[in-house]
Scaffold this active site. Sequence first.
Site, PDB file in Angstrom:
ATOM      1  N   SER A  60       0.838  -1.180   0.000  1.00 21.47           N
ATOM      2  CA  SER A  60       0.000   0.000   0.000  1.00 21.47           C
ATOM      3  C   SER A  60       0.885   1.246   0.000  1.00 21.47           C
ATOM      4  O   SER A  60       1.890   1.295   0.707  1.00 21.47           O
ATOM      5  CB  SER A  60      -0.875  -0.032   1.264  1.00 21.47           C
ATOM      6  OG  SER A  60      -1.640   1.128   1.322  1.00 21.47           O
ATOM      7  N   SER A 105       4.541   3.922   3.085  1.00 26.53           N
ATOM      8  CA  SER A 105       4.076   2.710   2.405  1.00 26.53           C
ATOM      9  C   SER A 105       4.106   1.555   3.399  1.00 26.53           C
ATOM     10  O   SER A 105       4.675   1.675   4.494  1.00 26.53           O
ATOM     11  CB  SER A 105       4.998   2.430   1.218  1.00 26.53           C
ATOM     12  OG  SER A 105       4.579   1.298   0.493  1.00 26.53           O
ATOM     13  N   LYS A 106       3.488   0.468   3.059  1.00 28.73           N
ATOM     14  CA  LYS A 106       3.583  -0.730   3.899  1.00 28.73           C
ATOM     15  C   LYS A 106       3.178  -1.928   3.069  1.00 28.73           C
ATOM     16  O   LYS A 106       2.380  -1.807   2.145  1.00 28.73           O
ATOM     17  CB  LYS A 106       2.632  -0.615   5.101  1.00 28.73           C
ATOM     18  CG  LYS A 106       2.991  -1.528   6.243  1.00 28.73           C
ATOM     19  CD  LYS A 106       4.114  -0.930   7.066  1.00 28.73           C
ATOM     20  CE  LYS A 106       4.411  -1.722   8.300  1.00 28.73           C
ATOM     21  NZ  LYS A 106       5.170  -0.912   9.252  1.00 28.73           N
ATOM     22  N   GLY A 107       3.723  -3.077   3.419  1.00 30.60           N
ATOM     23  CA  GLY A 107       3.362  -4.296   2.696  1.00 30.60           C
ATOM     24  C   GLY A 107       3.077  -5.419   3.667  1.00 30.60           C
ATOM     25  O   GLY A 107       3.421  -5.357   4.845  1.00 30.60           O
ATOM     26  N   ASP A 148       9.488  -5.942   9.172  1.00 29.98           N
ATOM     27  CA  ASP A 148       8.397  -5.637  10.097  1.00 29.98           C
ATOM     28  C   ASP A 148       8.096  -6.960  10.808  1.00 29.98           C
ATOM     29  O   ASP A 148       8.921  -7.887  10.794  1.00 29.98           O
ATOM     30  CB  ASP A 148       7.179  -5.094   9.329  1.00 29.98           C
ATOM     31  CG  ASP A 148       6.212  -4.336  10.231  1.00 29.98           C
ATOM     32  OD1 ASP A 148       6.481  -3.171  10.549  1.00 29.98           O
ATOM     33  OD2 ASP A 148       5.182  -4.915  10.653  1.00 29.98           O
TER      34      ASP A 148
END
Length: 475
Positions: A60, A105-107, A148
């Site tokens: 995202s 952002s992040k996944g 993460d």
Amino acid sequence: MTGKHTGFSASVNAMYDKAVALMDLSPGLADKIRVCNATYTVRFGVRLRGAIHTFTGYRSIHSEHMEPVKGGIRFAMAVNQDEVEALASLMTYKCALVETPFGGSKGGLCIDPRQWEPHEMEQITRRFAYELIKRDLINPAQNVPAPDMGTGAREMAWIADQYQRMHTTDINGRACVTGKPLNAGGIQGRVEATGRGVQYALREFFRHAEDKAAAGLSGMLDGKRVVVQGLGNVGFHAASFLMREDGAKITAVIERDGAVFSDAGIDVDALHMHVQETGGVKGFAGAEYEADGTKLLEADCDILIPAALEAVIHTGNAARIKAPLIIEAANGPVTSEANDILVQKGCVIIPDLYANAGGVTVSYFEWVKNLSHIRFGRMQRRAEEARHQLLVDELERLSANTAVPWKLSDDFKANYLRGAGELELVRSGLDDTMRGAYGAMREVWHARGDVPDLRTAGFIVSIDRIAASYQAKGL
Ligand code: GLU
């Protein structure tokens, strides 16, 4: 679950809106900053154990007011679109607050990493990375992931290698991801960075009498009773540093299988070894055990460090939390509604967008190191030592000519003569970042009468900077 809020994004957005209500943004800009720009869902199959297994992953992108965008990749069964979007938005606010030049952002990948062998994890990670790389969702100039929950240096090395296989002539290829092992372009101090950042944040908080007084605390960290939830990379490093270097007493540790507690303090390093060996805290000799671990969130203590999951402090337990100071080492551990209950009670919360920003700060240093192709300190270290030696020699020469000759202590000389290497420089940069960002937050908190808490102050600082960056682009 009782008292749990409805959505992670809704909770972050509610906190954001509280800050926006106190600001004077141009019409429409608050909405533009709040929304998540894009979320990509990828589904892919990997042949494993004689069958094709289909996995779902996300990346995202919350805000591209600065590029690359930055944020970790999480491997967990609970990963979903709302969660990655909330985490991506937190990355935007976090990066702006600590002045790392990135968008957010992040996944995430829906997977239980414990169910797969390392070689299977490598296949799955490489395939996920391939799907993201071919869409430029991993790229040194556009989108730079990091570890993460459920991922670490090993996964980042696979991702970096996958990128380099697909972009064989990109000289900056290693900068496509951070949190890599040292031998694959990583930087010293990245593994400890988020926990170290929590320690630096607390040290900075305790330097301000007015802020301590707001939480009803005094003195320094020495002897303070600390409850930690989550002994993963962040919780473990934070607790270990606070115990060994600041004299804090870790009175309870909450993990997946329950909690251990002891008024005398727990040796967190020994407990960490126990968890590595047995998979949980149960059976640890140095403390008492409680199977219903979350009860310990409500224990009497000075500092509570939630360092595990989001939404662990919610309307169902907020009123019973006794800690006067909470530092959010995890992302989103306190829901928006719980935040208001706690603030009402006089609890001070050092918010996630600041408290856990140590990780992305050192990721920034790693990215810069990769782009400059040289380790920090390599050019200056020996020159610095030579200059210090000159001064020590001169002082000793002068002292020899005085009536009562004096000597510099060996300890002083050893410390003073040593030039800073990469680890010292990384820690120094991180400390400076954490002090600077705290200063910006507390100024807004205290200077204006209408800012209820540090979190709202943090959002105001952050949104102000993002707005300025949009305005500079002519939006
Ligand atoms: N996953 C970490 C975070 O939530 C680190 C992100 C990064 O280093 O880019 O802040």
